[in-house]
Structures are given as C-alpha cells and as structure tokens.
Design an enzyme around this catalytic site. Structure first.
Site, PDB file in Angstrom:
ATOM      1  NE  ARG A 120      68.047 -34.176  -2.366  1.00  0.00           N
ATOM      2  CZ  ARG A 120      67.700 -33.385  -3.373  1.00  0.00           C
ATOM      3  NH1 ARG A 120      67.175 -33.904  -4.474  1.00  0.00           N
ATOM      4  NH2 ARG A 120      67.879 -32.092  -3.280  1.00  0.00           N
ATOM      5  CE  LYS A 142      81.976 -50.036   5.534  1.00  0.00           C
ATOM      6  NZ  LYS A 142      83.110 -49.694   6.424  1.00  0.00           N
ATOM      7  CD  GLU A 184      89.731 -58.064   3.554  1.00  0.00           C
ATOM      8  OE1 GLU A 184      89.042 -58.520   4.496  1.00  0.00           O
ATOM      9  OE2 GLU A 184      90.304 -56.953   3.621  1.00  0.00           O
ATOM     10  CE  LYS A 226      81.440 -56.112   3.438  1.00  0.00           C
ATOM     11  NZ  LYS A 226      82.292 -55.128   2.770  1.00  0.00           N
ATOM     12  CD  GLU A 236      80.118 -49.650   9.193  1.00  0.00           C
ATOM     13  OE1 GLU A 236      80.436 -48.545   9.624  1.00  0.00           O
ATOM     14  OE2 GLU A 236      80.812 -50.318   8.433  1.00  0.00           O
ATOM     15  NE  ARG A 244      79.633 -53.124   7.178  1.00  0.00           N
ATOM     16  CZ  ARG A 244      78.934 -52.709   6.133  1.00  0.00           C
ATOM     17  NH1 ARG A 244      77.657 -52.478   6.242  1.00  0.00           N
ATOM     18  NH2 ARG A 244      79.512 -52.519   4.967  1.00  0.00           N
ATOM     19  CG  ASN A 248      87.076 -53.556  10.990  1.00  0.00           C
ATOM     20  OD1 ASN A 248      87.292 -53.526   9.776  1.00  0.00           O
ATOM     21  ND2 ASN A 248      86.393 -52.629  11.620  1.00  0.00           N
ATOM     22  CG  HIS A 251      90.800 -54.979   8.700  1.00  0.00           C
ATOM     23  ND1 HIS A 251      90.756 -56.346   8.528  1.00  0.00           N
ATOM     24  CD2 HIS A 251      90.452 -54.447   7.501  1.00  0.00           C
ATOM     25  CE1 HIS A 251      90.383 -56.616   7.283  1.00  0.00           C
ATOM     26  NE2 HIS A 251      90.194 -55.490   6.640  1.00  0.00           N
ATOM     27  CG  HIS A 255      92.998 -50.112   8.956  1.00  0.00           C
ATOM     28  ND1 HIS A 255      91.802 -50.299   9.622  1.00  0.00           N
ATOM     29  CD2 HIS A 255      92.738 -50.385   7.655  1.00  0.00           C
ATOM     30  CE1 HIS A 255      90.868 -50.658   8.751  1.00  0.00           C
ATOM     31  NE2 HIS A 255      91.411 -50.729   7.554  1.00  0.00           N
ATOM     32  CG  HIS A 267      93.189 -53.674   2.705  1.00  0.00           C
ATOM     33  ND1 HIS A 267      93.171 -52.911   3.856  1.00  0.00           N
ATOM     34  CD2 HIS A 267      92.163 -54.556   2.806  1.00  0.00           C
ATOM     35  CE1 HIS A 267      92.158 -53.313   4.616  1.00  0.00           C
ATOM     36  NE2 HIS A 267      91.539 -54.311   4.006  1.00  0.00           N
TER      37      HIS A 267
HETATM   38  N1  NAD Z   1      83.321 -50.246   0.246  1.00  0.00           N
HETATM   39  C1  NAD Z   1      83.872 -51.191   0.958  1.00  0.00           C
HETATM   40  O1  NAD Z   1      83.219 -51.834   1.794  1.00  0.00           O
HETATM   41  C2  NAD Z   1      85.310 -51.520   0.739  1.00  0.00           C
HETATM   42  C3  NAD Z   1      85.861 -52.665   1.308  1.00  0.00           C
HETATM   43  C4  NAD Z   1      87.194 -52.969   1.038  1.00  0.00           C
HETATM   44  C5  NAD Z   1      87.950 -52.145   0.238  1.00  0.00           C
HETATM   45  N2  NAD Z   1      87.400 -51.022  -0.305  1.00  0.00           N
HETATM   46  C6  NAD Z   1      88.187 -50.136  -1.183  1.00  0.00           C
HETATM   47  O2  NAD Z   1      88.631 -50.901  -2.295  1.00  0.00           O
HETATM   48  C7  NAD Z   1      89.823 -50.312  -2.806  1.00  0.00           C
HETATM   49  C8  NAD Z   1      90.817 -51.398  -3.105  1.00  0.00           C
HETATM   50  O3  NAD Z   1      90.248 -52.293  -4.060  1.00  0.00           O
HETATM   51  P1  NAD Z   1      91.167 -53.166  -5.040  1.00  0.00           P
HETATM   52  O4  NAD Z   1      92.158 -53.914  -4.254  1.00  0.00           O
HETATM   53  O5  NAD Z   1      90.227 -53.882  -5.910  1.00  0.00           O
HETATM   54  O6  NAD Z   1      92.012 -52.084  -5.813  1.00  0.00           O
HETATM   55  P2  NAD Z   1      91.769 -51.242  -7.154  1.00  0.00           P
HETATM   56  O7  NAD Z   1      90.354 -50.985  -7.419  1.00  0.00           O
HETATM   57  O8  NAD Z   1      92.675 -50.084  -7.038  1.00  0.00           O
HETATM   58  O9  NAD Z   1      92.303 -52.234  -8.282  1.00  0.00           O
HETATM   59  C9  NAD Z   1      93.664 -52.623  -8.285  1.00  0.00           C
HETATM   60  C10 NAD Z   1      94.249 -52.550  -9.700  1.00  0.00           C
HETATM   61  O10 NAD Z   1      93.763 -53.630 -10.482  1.00  0.00           O
HETATM   62  C11 NAD Z   1      93.300 -53.158 -11.762  1.00  0.00           C
HETATM   63  N3  NAD Z   1      92.297 -54.135 -12.197  1.00  0.00           N
HETATM   64  C12 NAD Z   1      91.013 -54.243 -11.786  1.00  0.00           C
HETATM   65  N4  NAD Z   1      90.467 -55.370 -12.283  1.00  0.00           N
HETATM   66  C13 NAD Z   1      91.410 -55.975 -13.028  1.00  0.00           C
HETATM   67  C14 NAD Z   1      91.447 -57.180 -13.773  1.00  0.00           C
HETATM   68  N5  NAD Z   1      90.399 -58.017 -13.816  1.00  0.00           N
HETATM   69  N6  NAD Z   1      92.590 -57.500 -14.411  1.00  0.00           N
HETATM   70  C15 NAD Z   1      93.666 -56.702 -14.334  1.00  0.00           C
HETATM   71  N7  NAD Z   1      93.711 -55.555 -13.630  1.00  0.00           N
HETATM   72  C16 NAD Z   1      92.582 -55.198 -12.986  1.00  0.00           C
HETATM   73  C17 NAD Z   1      92.810 -51.790 -11.438  1.00  0.00           C
HETATM   74  O11 NAD Z   1      92.713 -51.005 -12.593  1.00  0.00           O
HETATM   75  C18 NAD Z   1      93.881 -51.302 -10.459  1.00  0.00           C
HETATM   76  O12 NAD Z   1      94.998 -50.845 -11.124  1.00  0.00           O
HETATM   77  C19 NAD Z   1      90.287 -49.312  -1.785  1.00  0.00           C
HETATM   78  O13 NAD Z   1      90.017 -48.015  -2.263  1.00  0.00           O
HETATM   79  C20 NAD Z   1      89.448 -49.612  -0.565  1.00  0.00           C
HETATM   80  O14 NAD Z   1      89.211 -48.464   0.230  1.00  0.00           O
HETATM   81  C21 NAD Z   1      86.104 -50.713  -0.072  1.00  0.00           C
HETATM   82 ZN    ZN Z   2      89.809 -55.373   4.595  1.00  0.00          ZN
END
Ligand code: NAD
Ligand code: ZN
Length: 363
Positions: A120, A142, A184, A226, A236, A244, A248, A251, A255, A267
């Site tokens: 938990r 999140k 972003e 942020k 939220e 919050r 967006n 977005h 989206h 994205h």
């Molecule tokens: N929780 C939240 O508030 C929140 C906010 C925005 C996005 N997200 C989530 O984040 C995800 C997208 O994140 P992302 O864009 O980082 O994508 P990702 O985590 O898929 O990473 C993109 C690629 O980069 C590679 N990688 C990571 N670090 C690296 C580095 N230093 N050098 C080379 N390659 C590297 C990864 O292995 C992957 O192939 C989505 O799933 C989205 O839903 C969450």
């Molecule tokens: Zn975003």
C-alpha cells in the site's frame, strides 16, 4: 560541479526536487535511513546512468535489486507490475525499503505505481532521464499504467520521497525527443514564467544543448511552475488557486492529435500544435493579439517543434475532443491565455470559431 537548485513541492508529504549536474549522486542521502534494500527499476539502454546510481546505493551499505523494465510504453502494463511485485516478494521488501526509478516518463509512471501499490505504498525516488520526465512526468505524484480501456486510466497518486534531475542526461536522447520535451518547457513559460520565453528567444541553440546553463535554467523554471501548481492542488480537486488544469494548455487538441495519429506522434509535438491552436482561439475571442500568436509560432518553430497540421483531419479531431469531454462528464473547457503568462479556463467557443482557428494551422 555546478550549483544545485532545490525546489520543494508542498503537500501532505513535502519533497525536494534537486536539479543540477551530478544530482543523482544525492541518492545515497535521500533514501530513508531505516531502508535495507532498494529496487532500482530502470529503462533499458541507459546503463551509463544506472550504474553510478547502483554504486552510490551500495556504498551506503544498501542491498540493491536491479530490475530492467521493457522500453517506453511497454513498461506500463499490468504484466510488468506483476513481475515487479514478484521480485519484491521474493526479495522480501518491507515497508521501509524503497524503489528508485531511472528512465523516462514511462519508467517513472510504472515504477511509481509499483511503489504506490507494494504494501500500500513504499518510498520512491525518481531519477528522470528524458527532458519530458524531468519537467513533467516525475513531478507531481501521478503514477499509472495503460490497459485495454485506455492510456493512464489505472494508477494512483503517490508522492515521491525526492526527485533528482540531471539535465545533462538529455545528451544521449535523440534530439527529436529532447525537443518534444521542451514543448512542456515552453508551455510553462506561456502559462506562468515568461522569463522562460525570454531565455529561449535570447539563445535557442544554447537551450537545445544538454550541458548548458541555459537548459538547466529553463528546466529549473519549468519544474517550479509545475511544482507551484501541484503544491496548491495535490489531487486535482482545487476549487481556487492555480488549478492543475492550466497545465493542460495546448493539450485538448494535442490529445486529439495523439489519438488521431495512433500515438505515433510524440506528445510534445502534438502539444506544440495544440498550443498554436489555443493561441489562435484566444486571438479570435480577443484575449491574445496577433503578435502574441506569432510569438507562439516563433518560439515553438525555432526549437523545431511542429506548428501546422493537415486540414483533412479536422472533423475527426473535433469528434475526438468531444468524446474526450464526454468521457469526463463535463462541457469542453479550454485553457486559453488572456495575455501571455495569464491562463484562464473557459468553455470552448462555438464550433465555427474553433474551425476558423484550426484552419490557420493548415500548412
Ligand atoms: N505522471 C505524469 O504526471 C506524467 C506527465 C507527463 C507524461 N507522463 C507519461 O510519460 C510517458 C512519456 O515519457 P517520455 O517522453 O519520457 O517517454 P519514455 O519514458 O517512453 O522514454 C522515451 C525513450 O527514451 C529512452 N530514454 C530514456 N532516457 C534516455 C536517455 N537519457 N538517453 C537515451 N534514451 C533514453 C527510453 O528508454 C524510451 O525509449 C508517457 O507514458 C506519459 O503518459 C506522465
Ligand atoms: Zn503534457
């Protein structure tokens, strides 16, 4: 070593985001002193970043368990969670042990959810390695995974114990990924800290360079934006204060584009187009001047982000935005700017206004 910036995110359990070259070395001091074991859940292909983290933990006498997650979105599945729970069970992880995530947003989302759900909730420290994860995914608590029902529908709010950000990690990212993450950062400048925009305009190339002071500066500023919003609105639900929702910005259309493109668009690229759209809508309802819309295009365009979109997709995009709104059980609300740096959240104007704004994005 350059200086570190520390940003505190307020809430039930306040935590620090430490930003600077070498920030990940702080890992040995931020783990709870009662912890005996730490599971490091990381993205594949970044051993050069993961190894020093493991060494720092071991040098403090902690037992480390290394779990390489599948790449990108493949990490965000129930099956991956289950395999992590199995390891934590086999290794007898207790409430005072901890998880460290090292990777992009997919990794921090999945590892954060493992931490939220094991017993938990146990501690998690995020070490984001993509630009997007540094300024967005790792901040705010999140966590979640994807299911057949859709993206990010299953998850939990789980405040990290700390977030350690080294903007230099962007050096090994494909530049298209780095640039998409910067969308972003631009968003944070447009909705709140306009100094970010000034820095970008003064020297775009410098901001694009992973080791630069300018990149570190805008990353720190974007995280502050942020952090301020989520500090005020942890789950939220806020009825006042910086909602919050303003995060967006861009977005709503963004989206819809991601869905229209079956998630083959990054994205940040989709959000870039979405911000130009929002600016055009704001211009149509007299909230932004033509020059301010032009400023959106110039900053996003100079980073190499897309600022136009094929017109034939519009009817589908409009439908998708409506479906999205219906799923949330409310009218379509748009984040608009009433002058740059001043976001307002409003019901979307009538369809012809939206259509005309969209037509200005068609190349
Ligand atoms: N929780 C939240 O508030 C929140 C906010 C925005 C996005 N997200 C989530 O984040 C995800 C997208 O994140 P992302 O864009 O980082 O994508 P990702 O985590 O898929 O990473 C993109 C690629 O980069 C590679 N990688 C990571 N670090 C690296 C580095 N230093 N050098 C080379 N390659 C590297 C990864 O292995 C992957 O192939 C989505 O799933 C989205 O839903 C969450
Ligand atoms: Zn975003």
């Amino acid at each position: 070593m350059t200086s570190m910036a520390t940003i505190t995110v307020q809430g039930d359990r306040p935590y620090d985001v430490v930003v600077g070259h070498g920030a990940a070395q702080r890992i040995s001091t931020v783990i709870d002193e009662r912890a005996e074991k730490v599971a490091v859940l990381h993205a594949p292909g970044i051993d050069g970043i993961v190894e020093p983290v493991l060494r720092a933990l071991r040098s403090r006498g902690l037992t480390t368990v290394q779990i390489e997650l599948p790449d990108a979105e493949q990490a965000k599945t129930a099956a991956v969670l289950e395999s992590c729970w199995r390891v934590l069970g086999d290794e007898r992880f207790t409430r005072t042990d901890a998880i460290v995530s090292v990777g992009g947003g997919a990794t921090t989302d999945a590892a954060g959810f493992v931490a939220a759900s094991w017993l938990r909730g146990i501690d998690v420290v995020h070490i984001p390695t993509t630009t997007l994860a540094m300024v967005d995914a790792a901040i705010g608590g999140k966590t979640g995974i994807n299911t057949d029902a859709g993206k990010n529908l299953v998850g939990a709010f789980h405040t990290p114990r700390a977030v350690l950000v080294d903007p230099g990690y962007a050096a090994s990212l494909p530049s298209t990924d780095h640039v998409a993450g910067l969308a972003e950062v631009v968003k944070a400048g447009l909705i709140a800290d306009t100094t970010i925009l000034d820095i970008l305009e003064a020297d775009t190339a410098d901001v694009l360079r992973p080791g630069s002071a300018a990149l570190r500066d805008v990353v720190v500023r974007a995280i502050r934006v942020k952090a301020a919003v989520v500090s005020a609105d942890l789950r939220e639900v806020a009825t006042s204060g910086p909602q919050r929702e303003i995060l967006n910005y861009g977005h709503t259309l963004g989206h819809a584009i991601e869905r229209q493109q079956n998630y083959t668009w990054r994205h940040g690229d989709a959000v870039s187009v979405g911000m130009v759209f929002a600016a055009e809508v704001a211009n149509a309802v007299d909230l932004l001047t033509g020059d301010e819309v032009g400023r959106h295009r110039e900053i996003l365009g100079s980073l190499g982000l897309p600022i136009s979109y094929a017109g034939s997709d519009w009817p589908h995009l409009l439908d998708t935005m409506r479906i999205d709104k219906k799923a949330r059980g409310s009218v379509v609300r748009l984040v608009l700017l009433d002058g740059i740096g001043n976001p307002v959240v409003q019901p979307a104007p009538a369809e012809p206004v939206l259509t005309a704004a969209f037509e200005r994005l068609v190349p």
